[in-house]
Scaffold this active site. Sequence first.
Site, PDB file in Angstrom:
ATOM      1  CB  CYS A  76     -12.471   9.961  -1.615  1.00 40.27           C
ATOM      2  SG  CYS A  76     -11.419  11.379  -1.324  1.00 40.27           S
TER       3      CYS A  76
ATOM      4  CD1 TRP B 107      -5.770   9.131   2.548  1.00 40.57           C
ATOM      5  CD2 TRP B 107      -5.381  10.290   0.677  1.00 40.57           C
ATOM      6  NE1 TRP B 107      -4.409   9.298   2.424  1.00 40.57           N
ATOM      7  CE2 TRP B 107      -4.139   9.997   1.284  1.00 40.57           C
ATOM      8  CE3 TRP B 107      -5.381  11.013  -0.520  1.00 40.57           C
ATOM      9  CZ2 TRP B 107      -2.927  10.411   0.740  1.00 40.57           C
ATOM     10  CZ3 TRP B 107      -4.169  11.414  -1.061  1.00 40.57           C
ATOM     11  CH2 TRP B 107      -2.954  11.107  -0.419  1.00 40.57           C
TER      12      TRP B 107
ATOM     13  CD  GLU C  28       2.405   0.213   3.978  1.00 46.08           C
ATOM     14  OE1 GLU C  28       1.499   0.926   3.535  1.00 46.08           O
ATOM     15  OE2 GLU C  28       2.811  -0.811   3.397  1.00 46.08           O
TER      16      GLU C  28
HETATM   17  O1  M6R Z   1      -2.982  -1.231  -5.739  1.00 47.81           O
HETATM   18  P1  M6R Z   1      -1.528  -1.074  -6.087  1.00 47.81           P
HETATM   19  O2  M6R Z   1      -0.779  -2.381  -5.990  1.00 47.81           O
HETATM   20  O3  M6R Z   1      -1.298  -0.422  -7.412  1.00 47.81           O
HETATM   21  O4  M6R Z   1      -0.937  -0.115  -4.977  1.00 47.81           O
HETATM   22  C1  M6R Z   1       0.365   0.354  -5.066  1.00 47.81           C
HETATM   23  C2  M6R Z   1       0.816   0.962  -3.752  1.00 47.81           C
HETATM   24  O5  M6R Z   1       0.013   2.039  -3.407  1.00 47.81           O
HETATM   25  C3  M6R Z   1       0.794  -0.053  -2.610  1.00 47.81           C
HETATM   26  O6  M6R Z   1       1.544  -1.184  -2.897  1.00 47.81           O
HETATM   27  C4  M6R Z   1       1.320   0.587  -1.331  1.00 47.81           C
HETATM   28  O7  M6R Z   1       2.680   0.856  -1.446  1.00 47.81           O
HETATM   29  C5  M6R Z   1       1.045  -0.320  -0.132  1.00 47.81           C
HETATM   30  N1  M6R Z   1       0.419   0.428   0.918  1.00 47.81           N
HETATM   31  C6  M6R Z   1       2.254  -0.963   0.422  1.00 47.81           C
HETATM   32  O8  M6R Z   1       1.961  -1.823   1.475  1.00 47.81           O
END
Ligand code: M6R
Length: 605
Positions: free
Chosen positions: A2, A74, A485
């Site tokens: 959140c 969230w 997504e």
């Molecule tokens: O901030 P981060 O790169 O660690 O985030 C990792 C994933 O949560 C992020 O890449 C997620 O899969 C995206 N929504 C993909 O587009």
Amino acid sequence: MCGIVGIVSNKSVSSSIINALKKLEYRGYDSAGISTLNNGFIDEKKCSGRVENLEKILFQNPSVGDLGIGHVRWATHGVPNQINAHPHSTDQVSVVHNGIIENSDKLKKEYEAKGYKFKSQTDTEVITIILTDFLKNENLVDSVYKTLNKLIGSFALGVIFKNYNDLVVGARRGSPLAVGYGHNENFIGSDSYALKTMTNKISYLDDGDFCLLSKEKVEFYNSDKKKINKEVFELSNEDNVVDKGDFKDFMSKEIDEQNLTTKKCLNEYLDKSRNEINIYNIPIDPNQIKKIRLIGCGTAYHSCLMAKYWIEEFTSIDVESDIASEFRYRNVKLNKDDLYIFVSQSGETADTYAALEKCKKNNVKTCGIVNVVESSIARLSDFVLPIHAGPEIGVASTKAFIGQMLVLLLLTLKISKDRKDIDPNVFKKLIDDIINLPDLIKETLSKQKEIQEIARDFINAKGTMYLGRGYSYPIAMEGALKLKELSYIHAEGYAAGEMKHGPLALIEDGMPIVVLAPKDRYFEKTISNMQEVIARGGKVLMITNDKSKTLSENIRFKFELPDFQSHISAFLLTIPIQFLAYHVALLKNCDIDKPRNLAKSVTVE
Ligand code: M6R
């Protein structure tokens, strides 16, 4: 996962809280709320849905007060409705929380037995109740300290109190919290980005810290309740530019700027005059590295998977890629001769951070590859390589993926050169290819319209598959994730050679299939796999730099990429798969920047 904000000021705070919450909406957007202290009373307002819903409520019935806290949610515990929205208040305190209190059920029972009544289904409300209870007999610092000590789990907290008209309390364990300093006002926020329009002077709480903010000063305490000082960082102005401009949404802007972000990243890391990669001080002498382990989540994990192929190709080092949520709990043998690389756009992803912490505790060498340089992962890593992509706002990661891959490729080549694993001529040729990347990306971006047209094939599909071999396999995985997504269509990324081991059974007449087939050493094999799909009725969108006409007959659509060397194919293949996910989602009227059920920064497990 959140977003929280808190402000104590000498002027009304509600509009600044709302503005900060809008910046934090990338962390969660299923409900929003605000509490201010108005003439000695806590005024709590909250609603389900976006911050704009909260704004409408405040328009009818403004929140007054010189101090307050705000929240975007969230949901983890309890459905996203008005009652479960934060803040959670009693007549004495009001609390906003990012994280998860793992022992909330037990604590709830304990305090219900004392006669307290709970209104919500959230884990957060126990914090409100425990604080309220301690405040009956303890001073404020002790009440906060004792409350925090009862909590198991992760949290960043913001709290205001009925009886303290110049005080906001912040606390951190596991979830990030920044403190901002202003003139006659001070702030807390889940990240510095939320505070940037108010201040560029920032400190960060470390795990276990809590802080007391008044207009004039900020006091910090560590987990032993000892007063501590904090370093103050000055943020650069450059990253303030977070405007969609003429673009419909952030995602299309972020896709479109990938040639520029790539150029910027190369300017940071490439010394073109010497053909050298400016990466120094790697925490282990590259010649001593026995193994490289790459760790990330989601899209960042896919960039790790990609780097695995490069490291295998260009170095003699053993390599593995891991999903952070698995790595953190596995009985992985950590080794002092290995380099552990953590990839994260936000630098705040809870699982990636926990995996990094595990490595730090075992004294092995760590490297963070992040976009947000002030982030927790950047601060904890022994060595940080920023990707220089600028703020990424769309929940679907695009330019950060390209940036992560680029930095990983440069790091691979640097290590390979230092170890003399790579022939100097091959190295030089690769650097030349990399220098050309921004232009190649620009050329590919200009072909968006072609993908826009083919996107229609996907909108009614039950599901789809992305197939690729070698360097194209991680991009197939990324393509499937992007489509899932954004457009909520089921998609799988598969190594094309795996199809006949099961997934081929899914192919039905008319099913759209994306085949990534660059002209590389796998090309012929990928084409055979593609023909197997076509023979079973699959409608293929082929993405390739092969220019021959002979193939085209049975292919529904062929998207032609510019010419490139196979080692950099990943960057170019990525552009059409981003466009495809974007346009399918647009046609389906999905929320592009804020897909359902997701958040930009995943700071809970
Ligand atoms: O901030 P981060 O790169 O660690 O985030 C990792 C994933 O949560 C992020 O890449 C997620 O899969 C995206 N929504 C993909 O587009």
